[in-house]
Structure formats: structure tokens, C-alpha cells
Design a protein around this motif. Structure first.
Motif, PDB file in Angstrom:
ATOM      1  N   UNK A  91      80.865  13.571 -12.686  1.00  0.00           N
ATOM      2  CA  UNK A  91      79.579  13.051 -12.225  1.00  0.00           C
ATOM      3  C   UNK A  91      78.429  13.618 -13.064  1.00  0.00           C
ATOM      4  N   UNK A  92      78.489  14.896 -13.372  1.00  0.00           N
ATOM      5  CA  UNK A  92      77.464  15.507 -14.225  1.00  0.00           C
ATOM      6  C   UNK A  92      77.451  14.911 -15.623  1.00  0.00           C
ATOM      7  N   UNK A  93      78.632  14.658 -16.181  1.00  0.00           N
ATOM      8  CA  UNK A  93      78.709  14.030 -17.503  1.00  0.00           C
ATOM      9  C   UNK A  93      78.120  12.626 -17.472  1.00  0.00           C
ATOM     10  N   UNK A  94      78.381  11.886 -16.410  1.00  0.00           N
ATOM     11  CA  UNK A  94      77.838  10.539 -16.275  1.00  0.00           C
ATOM     12  C   UNK A  94      76.314  10.572 -16.228  1.00  0.00           C
ATOM     13  N   UNK A  95      75.743  11.458 -15.414  1.00  0.00           N
ATOM     14  CA  UNK A  95      74.288  11.546 -15.282  1.00  0.00           C
ATOM     15  C   UNK A  95      73.664  11.998 -16.604  1.00  0.00           C
ATOM     16  N   UNK A  96      74.282  12.982 -17.264  1.00  0.00           N
ATOM     17  CA  UNK A  96      73.766  13.469 -18.538  1.00  0.00           C
ATOM     18  C   UNK A  96      73.786  12.361 -19.591  1.00  0.00           C
ATOM     19  N   UNK A  97      74.878  11.611 -19.670  1.00  0.00           N
ATOM     20  CA  UNK A  97      74.959  10.518 -20.632  1.00  0.00           C
ATOM     21  C   UNK A  97      73.953   9.413 -20.315  1.00  0.00           C
ATOM     22  N   UNK A  98      73.746   9.139 -19.042  1.00  0.00           N
ATOM     23  CA  UNK A  98      72.787   8.110 -18.652  1.00  0.00           C
ATOM     24  C   UNK A  98      71.370   8.530 -19.035  1.00  0.00           C
TER      25      UNK A  98
ATOM     26  N   UNK B  17      72.945   1.867 -32.652  1.00  0.00           N
ATOM     27  CA  UNK B  17      74.323   2.352 -32.721  1.00  0.00           C
ATOM     28  C   UNK B  17      74.564   3.439 -31.675  1.00  0.00           C
ATOM     29  N   UNK B  18      73.598   4.332 -31.510  1.00  0.00           N
ATOM     30  CA  UNK B  18      73.716   5.384 -30.496  1.00  0.00           C
ATOM     31  C   UNK B  18      73.755   4.821 -29.090  1.00  0.00           C
ATOM     32  N   UNK B  19      72.915   3.824 -28.832  1.00  0.00           N
ATOM     33  CA  UNK B  19      72.908   3.179 -27.516  1.00  0.00           C
ATOM     34  C   UNK B  19      74.253   2.511 -27.252  1.00  0.00           C
ATOM     35  N   UNK B  20      74.817   1.859 -28.262  1.00  0.00           N
ATOM     36  CA  UNK B  20      76.098   1.179 -28.085  1.00  0.00           C
ATOM     37  C   UNK B  20      77.215   2.188 -27.778  1.00  0.00           C
ATOM     38  N   UNK B  21      77.245   3.298 -28.486  1.00  0.00           N
ATOM     39  CA  UNK B  21      78.272   4.321 -28.241  1.00  0.00           C
ATOM     40  C   UNK B  21      78.125   4.912 -26.848  1.00  0.00           C
ATOM     41  N   UNK B  22      76.892   5.237 -26.450  1.00  0.00           N
ATOM     42  CA  UNK B  22      76.669   5.796 -25.117  1.00  0.00           C
ATOM     43  C   UNK B  22      77.033   4.790 -24.027  1.00  0.00           C
ATOM     44  N   UNK B  23      76.738   3.508 -24.240  1.00  0.00           N
ATOM     45  CA  UNK B  23      77.091   2.487 -23.257  1.00  0.00           C
ATOM     46  C   UNK B  23      78.608   2.348 -23.122  1.00  0.00           C
ATOM     47  N   UNK B  24      79.338   2.469 -24.228  1.00  0.00           N
ATOM     48  CA  UNK B  24      80.800   2.391 -24.174  1.00  0.00           C
ATOM     49  C   UNK B  24      81.370   3.574 -23.400  1.00  0.00           C
ATOM     50  N   UNK B  25      80.852   4.775 -23.645  1.00  0.00           N
ATOM     51  CA  UNK B  25      81.338   5.959 -22.931  1.00  0.00           C
ATOM     52  C   UNK B  25      81.019   5.854 -21.441  1.00  0.00           C
ATOM     53  N   UNK B  26      79.814   5.395 -21.108  1.00  0.00           N
ATOM     54  CA  UNK B  26      79.461   5.208 -19.696  1.00  0.00           C
ATOM     55  C   UNK B  26      80.349   4.154 -19.047  1.00  0.00           C
TER      56      UNK B  26
ATOM     57  N   UNK C  58      83.406   3.489 -19.893  1.00  0.00           N
ATOM     58  CA  UNK C  58      84.724   4.108 -19.689  1.00  0.00           C
ATOM     59  C   UNK C  58      84.720   4.993 -18.445  1.00  0.00           C
ATOM     60  N   UNK C  59      83.633   5.708 -18.196  1.00  0.00           N
ATOM     61  CA  UNK C  59      83.555   6.532 -16.978  1.00  0.00           C
ATOM     62  C   UNK C  59      83.523   5.667 -15.720  1.00  0.00           C
ATOM     63  N   UNK C  60      82.843   4.529 -15.777  1.00  0.00           N
ATOM     64  CA  UNK C  60      82.813   3.620 -14.626  1.00  0.00           C
ATOM     65  C   UNK C  60      84.205   3.055 -14.362  1.00  0.00           C
ATOM     66  N   UNK C  61      84.926   2.675 -15.418  1.00  0.00           N
ATOM     67  CA  UNK C  61      86.286   2.165 -15.252  1.00  0.00           C
ATOM     68  C   UNK C  61      87.196   3.253 -14.694  1.00  0.00           C
ATOM     69  N   UNK C  62      87.047   4.480 -15.176  1.00  0.00           N
ATOM     70  CA  UNK C  62      87.836   5.593 -14.652  1.00  0.00           C
ATOM     71  C   UNK C  62      87.579   5.788 -13.168  1.00  0.00           C
ATOM     72  N   UNK C  63      86.317   5.746 -12.768  1.00  0.00           N
ATOM     73  CA  UNK C  63      85.986   5.903 -11.355  1.00  0.00           C
ATOM     74  C   UNK C  63      86.560   4.756 -10.521  1.00  0.00           C
TER      75      UNK C  63
END
Length: 88
Positions: free
Chosen positions: A18-25, A54-63, A65-70
Motif C-alpha cells: 500500500x505504501x509503494x502504491x501511494x508513493x508511486x501515485x 516515458x516516466x509517466x508511462x512506466x509509472x502507470x504500468x507499475x501502478x 501491475x499493483x492494481x492487478x496484484x490486489x
């Protein structure tokens, strides 16, 4: 051990994810706010629009992936079938 069992047994794992998700957001919002679209792609040194996108796209992909994991952790169906299979 499944992901659901791991989250139930380790509460710190839930807070870390959850902390990683908030930090990435928050980082995503910061990157979006610093993009200068006026520079375009004319300058490749320093911050430019292409690097920001490019940075926004990478961060959106990681976020994502966290949503899919949840969603996989909280999903209850389809559950594994019992063994031995019954004739129904």
C-alpha cells in the motif's frame, strides 16, 4: 502458499504494498506536473516532454501491475475444485 494467505499472515506486507502504491501515485502526479510541453523534443538534455511522458508511462504500468496484484489477491472465484471430483 498463495498470495491471499501471504497477505493474511503478513500484515506488514500489506502496508508495504500500500505504501509503494501511494508513493508511486504521488511520484506520478509530481512527474506530470513538471512536464514542460513547450520544450517538445527539441532538447534531449535535462527535463523534456518526451522523458516526462516515458516516466509517466512506466509509472502507470507499475501502478497497473499493483492494481492487478490486489485484484488477484481479493478474488475468491474461481476457487480450486475439491479432490476427488464429484459427479454432479
Amino acid at each position: 502458499m498463495t498470495l491471499r494467505t501471504a497477505v493474511r499472515q503478513s500484515k506488514i506486507l500489506t502496508f508495504v504494498v500500500l505504501g509503494a502504491f501511494v508513493w508511486l501515485l504521488l511520484t506520478l502526479f509530481e512527474v506530470v506536473s513538471t512536464i514542460d510541453f513547450a520544450t517538445g523534443t527539441t532538447s534531449f538534455v535535462g527535463q523534456n516532454a518526451l522523458g516526462g511522458l516515458a516516466g509517466v508511462m512506466v509509472l502507470a504500468i507499475v501502478l497497473g501491475a499493483l492494481v492487478v496484484l490486489y485484484s488477484e489477491i481479493t478474488e475468491s472465484d474461481p476457487a480450486p475444485q475439491s479432490w476427488p471430483p464429484s459427479d454432479e
